[in-house]
Design a protein around this motif. Structure first.
Motif, PDB file in Angstrom:
ATOM      1  N   LEU A 294      -3.700   6.455  18.259  1.00  0.00           N
ATOM      2  CA  LEU A 294      -3.972   5.873  16.951  1.00  0.00           C
ATOM      3  C   LEU A 294      -5.150   4.906  17.039  1.00  0.00           C
ATOM      4  CD1 LEU A 294      -2.664   6.086  14.123  1.00  0.00           C
ATOM      5  CD2 LEU A 294      -1.338   4.058  14.690  1.00  0.00           C
ATOM      6  N   HIS A 295      -6.166   5.111  16.177  1.00  0.00           N
ATOM      7  CA  HIS A 295      -7.351   4.249  16.169  1.00  0.00           C
ATOM      8  C   HIS A 295      -7.814   4.020  14.734  1.00  0.00           C
ATOM      9  CE1 HIS A 295      -8.013   4.244  20.478  1.00  0.00           C
ATOM     10  NE2 HIS A 295      -7.921   5.569  20.504  1.00  0.00           N
ATOM     11  N   ALA A 337      -6.482  14.328  16.778  1.00  0.00           N
ATOM     12  CA  ALA A 337      -5.898  15.379  15.946  1.00  0.00           C
ATOM     13  C   ALA A 337      -6.923  15.928  14.962  1.00  0.00           C
ATOM     14  CB  ALA A 337      -4.681  14.832  15.195  1.00  0.00           C
ATOM     15  N   ILE A 338      -7.733  15.024  14.371  1.00  0.00           N
ATOM     16  CA  ILE A 338      -8.775  15.463  13.442  1.00  0.00           C
ATOM     17  C   ILE A 338      -9.813  16.310  14.175  1.00  0.00           C
ATOM     18  CG2 ILE A 338     -10.631  14.664  11.916  1.00  0.00           C
ATOM     19  CD1 ILE A 338      -8.875  12.231  11.279  1.00  0.00           C
ATOM     20  N   VAL A 421      -1.902  19.110  10.997  1.00  0.00           N
ATOM     21  CA  VAL A 421      -2.077  18.422   9.715  1.00  0.00           C
ATOM     22  C   VAL A 421      -0.735  17.923   9.190  1.00  0.00           C
ATOM     23  CG1 VAL A 421      -2.734  18.730   7.296  1.00  0.00           C
ATOM     24  CG2 VAL A 421      -4.177  19.660   9.099  1.00  0.00           C
ATOM     25  N   GLN A 422       0.302  18.764   9.271  1.00  0.00           N
ATOM     26  CA  GLN A 422       1.614  18.382   8.754  1.00  0.00           C
ATOM     27  C   GLN A 422       2.312  17.359   9.644  1.00  0.00           C
ATOM     28  OE1 GLN A 422       3.174  19.496   5.858  1.00  0.00           O
ATOM     29  NE2 GLN A 422       1.250  20.479   5.306  1.00  0.00           N
ATOM     30  N   LYS A 423       2.301  17.620  10.954  1.00  0.00           N
ATOM     31  CA  LYS A 423       3.112  16.813  11.863  1.00  0.00           C
ATOM     32  C   LYS A 423       2.425  15.535  12.302  1.00  0.00           C
ATOM     33  CE  LYS A 423       5.360  17.093  16.413  1.00  0.00           C
ATOM     34  NZ  LYS A 423       5.605  17.942  17.608  1.00  0.00           N
ATOM     35  N   ASN A 424       1.175  15.626  12.734  1.00  0.00           N
ATOM     36  CA  ASN A 424       0.485  14.461  13.301  1.00  0.00           C
ATOM     37  C   ASN A 424      -0.246  13.630  12.264  1.00  0.00           C
ATOM     38  OD1 ASN A 424       0.276  16.815  15.552  1.00  0.00           O
ATOM     39  ND2 ASN A 424       0.640  14.844  16.524  1.00  0.00           N
ATOM     40  N   LEU A 425      -0.854  14.289  11.274  1.00  0.00           N
ATOM     41  CA  LEU A 425      -1.703  13.571  10.317  1.00  0.00           C
ATOM     42  C   LEU A 425      -1.006  13.285   8.991  1.00  0.00           C
ATOM     43  CD1 LEU A 425      -5.051  15.525  10.910  1.00  0.00           C
ATOM     44  CD2 LEU A 425      -4.400  13.287  11.817  1.00  0.00           C
ATOM     45  N   SER A 449       0.209   7.909   9.375  1.00  0.00           N
ATOM     46  CA  SER A 449       0.596   9.113  10.070  1.00  0.00           C
ATOM     47  C   SER A 449       2.052   8.998  10.477  1.00  0.00           C
ATOM     48  CB  SER A 449      -0.259   9.355  11.302  1.00  0.00           C
ATOM     49  OG  SER A 449      -1.615   9.550  10.913  1.00  0.00           O
ATOM     50  N   PRO A 450       2.878  10.019  10.270  1.00  0.00           N
ATOM     51  CA  PRO A 450       4.301   9.900  10.473  1.00  0.00           C
ATOM     52  C   PRO A 450       4.751   9.857  11.918  1.00  0.00           C
ATOM     53  CG  PRO A 450       3.756  12.148   9.889  1.00  0.00           C
ATOM     54  CD  PRO A 450       2.503  11.360   9.781  1.00  0.00           C
TER      55      PRO A 450
END
Length: 452
Positions: A294-295, A337-338, A421-425, A449-450
């Motif tokens: 996370l940044h 992730a992106i 996209v669904q899980k990480n972002l 982000s979840p």
């Protein structure tokens, strides 16, 4: 080495063919008689030949080497170090092979380099010279060491293909057994998800391998120019020194030489800066994609940096990247992730959108960002390729759905994108496409982000 790292056979899953390609590079690079791959058995008490090059003799025809027969050799292997035996029949590590192996095979020199996979030594690459001695250098050992590292890609690809075949077979059986085995369905699905995650990780490493190959090719140009510039500077200085020693150095020659030196050093400096920047961008992208952290970062600048690392891949497929990055947003999210989403979408478009090949001026991918009224980011990737058939559109995010079965397609690229996209972002991913016009992927995401 560059041609081997870019050879698709390494990631094809055809282990025997990939091993032959690797050993052929070894034989050609060291100019030796033959090379072979030997792997430990389960108890590590014996090693057996898996592949040999040239393949004039089948690997199965070579005897297994056991710890009981050759204790000194296995003691050296246990040290996990390179064995360089110039005179294999007298060397302390290999002399035990003289009667049963070296003399019958007419082998005089041996170079054995450990093979490592997932942190463990699993065997060796054995380089052998026949009918004469070979004086092995540290450079020889280093070269074979790099080849041994590439062998990990071969094993990962074979494992990935095996997982894929197992999963496809399991999916086919589930359709026929679902009604009569309801009680066992949840357990089977859990096993499938676990295996699929292993396959996804292997796919990520394969995409990083493509990135490595592209960046290596790109860096070669500025480095080559730099070497040429340095060589020219050396020539100018040598000529200048000759004139000084001969006592014929004039003002005109000195001024001309200094001017050319200034021009050459400036050229070298610019190209070395370019190579350093390419390496920095690749290193950041590779680290981000390997470990999601996370940044807080400026999304437009980050997207531009990621796409810079993809330019060699796009040029290889004759595709032009167009950027319209105007969101101005700073996100607190997972840049890795992106980067993985962008990499998969761009490479997927290069491979699928322009097949059959389009005219060069038509092959374009446009990446655009804008800030939405609710503070979220809208990221759109649009190509002007062949589009997606209407009956395929609802299935493109399904695991293993591909139109390139048997031609290197795994059907996991867009499935990985959707899951990230669904899980990480915690974002939304949609697609719109018209056959013959093109395709647009739209991603909406915010700073929260979840999952970590």
């Amino acid at each position: 080495m560059l041609s081997l790292s870019m050879d698709p056979v390494l990631d094809s899953g055809d282990k025997a063919l990939a091993e032959q390609a690797l050993l052929q590079r070894c034989v050609d690079g060291l100019e030796i008689a033959r090379a072979s791959i030997w792997l430990y058995d389960e108890k590590r008490n014996a090693i057996r030949c898996q592949q040999i090059c040239p393949a004039q003799q089948a690997a199965t025809e070579l005897p297994a080497l056991t710890r009981q027969q050759f204790p000194r050799y296995f003691a050296e292997l246990d040290k996990k170090r390179v064995i360089k035996a110039v005179d294999a029949r007298a060397d302390n590590a290999t002399f035990e092979f003289t009667e049963p192996y070296l003399i019958p095979q007419d082998i005089w020199s041996m170079l054995d380099v450990p093979l490592r996979y997932q942190g463990e030594v699993i065997g060796i690459i054995c380089c052998e010279e026949i009918a004469r001695y070979k004086h092995w250098t540290d450079e020889d050992a280093g070269f074979v060491g790099v080849l041994s590292d590439l062998y990990g890609r071969i094993l990962a690809a074979a494992e990935r293909q095996r997982y894929q075949q197992q999963l496809e077979h399991a999916n086919e059986r589930l359709e026929s057994l679902v009604r009569e085995r309801t009680a066992n369905l949840q357990k089977t699905l859990d096993q499938l998800r676990q295996t699929q995650q292993h396959l996804i990780e292997s796919e990520k490493m394969a995409s990083l391998g493509n990135l490595v190959a592209g960046i290596a090719h790109e860096v070669n140009t500025p480095v080559g120019i730099g070497l040429t510039g340095i060589s020219h500077c050396s020539y100018l200085l040598s000529a200048l020194a000759d004139s000084v020693r001969a006592g014929i150095l004039g003002k005109t020659q000195l001024e001309q030489t200094l001017a050319e030196l200034q021009h050459s050093t400036a050229l070298v400096e610019r190209n070395l800066h370019r190579a350093a920047e390419l390496i920095r961008q690749f290193k950041q992208s590779a680290v981000d994609q390997s470990h999601y952290e996370l940044h807080q970062f400026a999304i437009d600048d980050y997207i531009q940096a990621v796409l810079q690392t993809l330019l060699p891949f796009c040029r290889q497929h004759e595709v032009q990247l167009e950027l319209d990055l105007n969101s101005g947003l700073v996100l607190h999210s997972y840049p890795g992730a992106i980067a993985q989403v962008l990499t998969n979408l761009v490479t997927n478009a290069c491979i699928h959108a322009f097949e059959p090949p389009q005219a060069v001026e038509r092959a374009r991918i446009r990446v655009a960002t804008q800030a939405l009224s609710d503070g979220r980011l809208l990221l759109q990737l649009t190509d002007n390729g062949c589009g997606i058939p209407r009956d395929h559109l609802p299935r493109i995010f399904e695991p293993f759905f591909t139109t390139r079965r048997g031609r290197g397609g795994t059907g996991l690229g867009l499935s990985i994108v959707y899951n990230i996209v669904q899980k990480n972002l915690g974002g939304e991913l949609t697609v719109a496409s018209k056959p013959g016009i093109g395709t647009r992927f739209s991603l909406k995401l915010g700073s929260s982000s979840p999952e970590s």
